[in-house]
Write a protein that holds these residues in place. Structure first.
Motif, short mmCIF file in Angstrom:
data_model
loop_
_atom_site.label_atom_id
_atom_site.label_comp_id
_atom_site.label_asym_id
_atom_site.label_seq_id
_atom_site.Cartn_x
_atom_site.Cartn_y
_atom_site.Cartn_z
N PRO A 5 0.81 -1.21 0.00
CA PRO A 5 0.00 0.00 0.00
C PRO A 5 0.85 1.27 0.00
CG PRO A 5 0.04 -0.99 2.17
CD PRO A 5 0.81 -1.90 1.27
N ASP A 6 0.30 2.33 -0.55
CA ASP A 6 1.03 3.59 -0.49
C ASP A 6 0.83 4.22 0.89
OD1 ASP A 6 -1.51 4.59 -0.60
OD2 ASP A 6 -1.21 5.81 -2.38
N ARG A 7 1.52 5.31 1.14
CA ARG A 7 1.50 5.92 2.47
C ARG A 7 0.13 6.45 2.86
NH1 ARG A 7 6.92 9.38 2.95
NH2 ARG A 7 6.05 9.73 5.00
N ARG A 8 -0.61 7.01 1.86
CA ARG A 8 -1.94 7.53 2.19
C ARG A 8 -2.89 6.41 2.58
NH1 ARG A 8 -2.18 10.97 -3.08
NH2 ARG A 8 -1.87 8.84 -3.70
N THR A 9 -2.78 5.28 1.90
CA THR A 9 -3.62 4.14 2.24
C THR A 9 -3.29 3.64 3.64
OG1 THR A 9 -3.65 3.53 -0.08
CG2 THR A 9 -4.37 1.88 1.47
N CYS A 10 -2.02 3.58 3.97
CA CYS A 10 -1.61 3.16 5.31
C CYS A 10 -2.14 4.12 6.37
CB CYS A 10 -0.10 3.06 5.42
SG CYS A 10 0.57 1.57 4.69
N ALA A 11 -2.03 5.40 6.12
CA ALA A 11 -2.53 6.39 7.08
C ALA A 11 -4.03 6.25 7.26
CB ALA A 11 -2.17 7.80 6.62
N ALA A 12 -4.74 5.99 6.17
CA ALA A 12 -6.20 5.82 6.26
C ALA A 12 -6.53 4.55 7.03
CB ALA A 12 -6.80 5.78 4.86
N ARG A 13 -5.78 3.48 6.78
CA ARG A 13 -6.03 2.23 7.51
C ARG A 13 -5.76 2.39 9.00
NH1 ARG A 13 -2.77 -2.03 3.94
NH2 ARG A 13 -2.84 -3.21 5.88
N VAL A 14 -4.69 3.09 9.34
CA VAL A 14 -4.37 3.30 10.75
C VAL A 14 -5.44 4.19 11.40
CG1 VAL A 14 -2.71 4.35 12.34
CG2 VAL A 14 -1.91 2.87 10.50
N ALA A 15 -5.86 5.24 10.71
CA ALA A 15 -6.92 6.11 11.26
C ALA A 15 -8.22 5.33 11.46
CB ALA A 15 -7.15 7.30 10.33
N TYR A 16 -8.53 4.47 10.51
CA TYR A 16 -9.75 3.65 10.60
C TYR A 16 -9.72 2.73 11.81
CZ TYR A 16 -13.31 0.28 9.16
OH TYR A 16 -14.39 -0.55 9.12
N PHE A 68 -7.15 -0.03 23.43
CA PHE A 68 -7.56 -0.72 22.21
C PHE A 68 -7.09 0.05 20.97
CE2 PHE A 68 -10.14 -3.31 24.88
CZ PHE A 68 -10.53 -4.41 24.13
N ALA A 69 -7.23 1.36 21.00
CA ALA A 69 -6.79 2.17 19.85
C ALA A 69 -5.29 2.02 19.63
CB ALA A 69 -7.16 3.64 20.06
N ALA A 70 -4.50 2.00 20.71
CA ALA A 70 -3.05 1.86 20.58
C ALA A 70 -2.67 0.49 20.03
CB ALA A 70 -2.38 2.09 21.93
N VAL A 71 -3.32 -0.57 20.51
CA VAL A 71 -3.01 -1.91 20.03
C VAL A 71 -3.39 -2.05 18.57
CG1 VAL A 71 -3.70 -4.34 20.24
CG2 VAL A 71 -3.10 -3.04 22.27
N PHE A 72 -4.58 -1.60 18.20
CA PHE A 72 -5.03 -1.71 16.81
C PHE A 72 -4.14 -0.89 15.87
CE2 PHE A 72 -9.79 -2.89 17.47
CZ PHE A 72 -9.41 -3.98 18.24
N ALA A 73 -3.79 0.33 16.29
CA ALA A 73 -2.95 1.19 15.45
C ALA A 73 -1.54 0.60 15.31
CB ALA A 73 -2.89 2.60 16.03
N SER A 74 -1.00 0.05 16.38
CA SER A 74 0.32 -0.57 16.31
C SER A 74 0.32 -1.74 15.35
CB SER A 74 0.76 -1.06 17.70
OG SER A 74 0.81 0.00 18.60
N TYR A 75 -0.69 -2.58 15.47
CA TYR A 75 -0.78 -3.74 14.58
C TYR A 75 -0.89 -3.29 13.12
CZ TYR A 75 -2.65 -7.77 12.16
OH TYR A 75 -2.85 -8.77 11.26
N GLN A 76 -1.78 -2.37 12.85
CA GLN A 76 -1.99 -1.94 11.47
C GLN A 76 -0.76 -1.21 10.92
OE1 GLN A 76 -3.51 -2.51 8.36
NE2 GLN A 76 -5.19 -2.73 9.81
N GLY A 77 -0.09 -0.43 11.76
CA GLY A 77 1.12 0.25 11.32
C GLY A 77 2.23 -0.71 10.97
N ILE A 78 2.44 -1.72 11.82
CA ILE A 78 3.47 -2.73 11.54
C ILE A 78 3.10 -3.51 10.29
CG2 ILE A 78 4.57 -4.83 12.40
CD1 ILE A 78 4.16 -3.61 15.25
N LEU A 79 1.83 -3.85 10.14
CA LEU A 79 1.37 -4.57 8.96
C LEU A 79 1.61 -3.76 7.69
CD1 LEU A 79 -0.13 -7.16 8.05
CD2 LEU A 79 -2.24 -5.87 8.25
N CYS A 80 1.33 -2.48 7.74
CA CYS A 80 1.53 -1.61 6.58
C CYS A 80 3.00 -1.51 6.19
CB CYS A 80 1.00 -0.21 6.87
SG CYS A 80 -0.57 0.12 6.12
#
Length: 148
Positions: A5-16, A68-80
């Motif tokens: 994914p590009d950076r904008r997609t990653c940022a959107a996924r993390v925000a979501y 929960f927000a920190a765990v989800f964002a960490s997971y999605q950020g590492i995944l991205c």
């Protein structure tokens, strides 16, 4: 391996996932708020039930929402970050393992904190299931899609 994914997609996924994690954490905190209120009785004896209930609910809702927000964002950020470099299921396993390891280290009992080997064993007991479940969820679409 895809280009990732590009950076904008990653940022959107993390925000979501931050929004989803906050909502789930608030629901979790509201559900377990009464348990926290009873636990506050030991911390603040003699204070009114309303004071304990409001304080417990506030700390429960805010704490779990942020957690929960920190765990989800960490997971999605590492995944991205990992997705462009490896297959999706491997990236999911890596992200789940790292987040599980951090959660395991956060839940570490005090008697294991001074022993690095014991601490690593305890934390890996969280990391391995997180990694396996995460990799499985990343593989699920490739297994289910051909069946249709």
């Amino acid at each position: 391996m895809d280009s990732g994914p590009d950076r904008r997609t990653c940022a959107a996924r993390v925000a979501y996932v931050i929004i989803n994690g906050t909502g789930l954490g608030m629901c979790w905190g509201l559900w377990f708020g009464p348990v926290e209120a009873r636990a506050m009785e030991r911390l603040w004896p003699g204070s009114g039930i309303a004071v304990r209930s409001v304080a417990a609910l506030r700390s429960s809702v805010i704490g779990t929402a942020l957690g929960f927000a920190a765990v989800f964002a960490s997971y999605q950020g590492i995944l991205c970050v990992a997705e462009p470099h490896m297959r999706q299921w491997k990236a999911g396993g890596l992200a789940g393992g790292i987040v599980g390891l951090v959660i395991g280290l956060g839940a570490l009992p005090l008697h294991l904190a001074a022993r690095p080997v014991g601490a690593l064993r305890f934390a890996s007991s969280y990391a391995l299931p997180f990694a396996a479940v995460s990799a499985g969820f990343q593989l699920l679409p490739t297994v289910v899609a051909p069946l249709h």
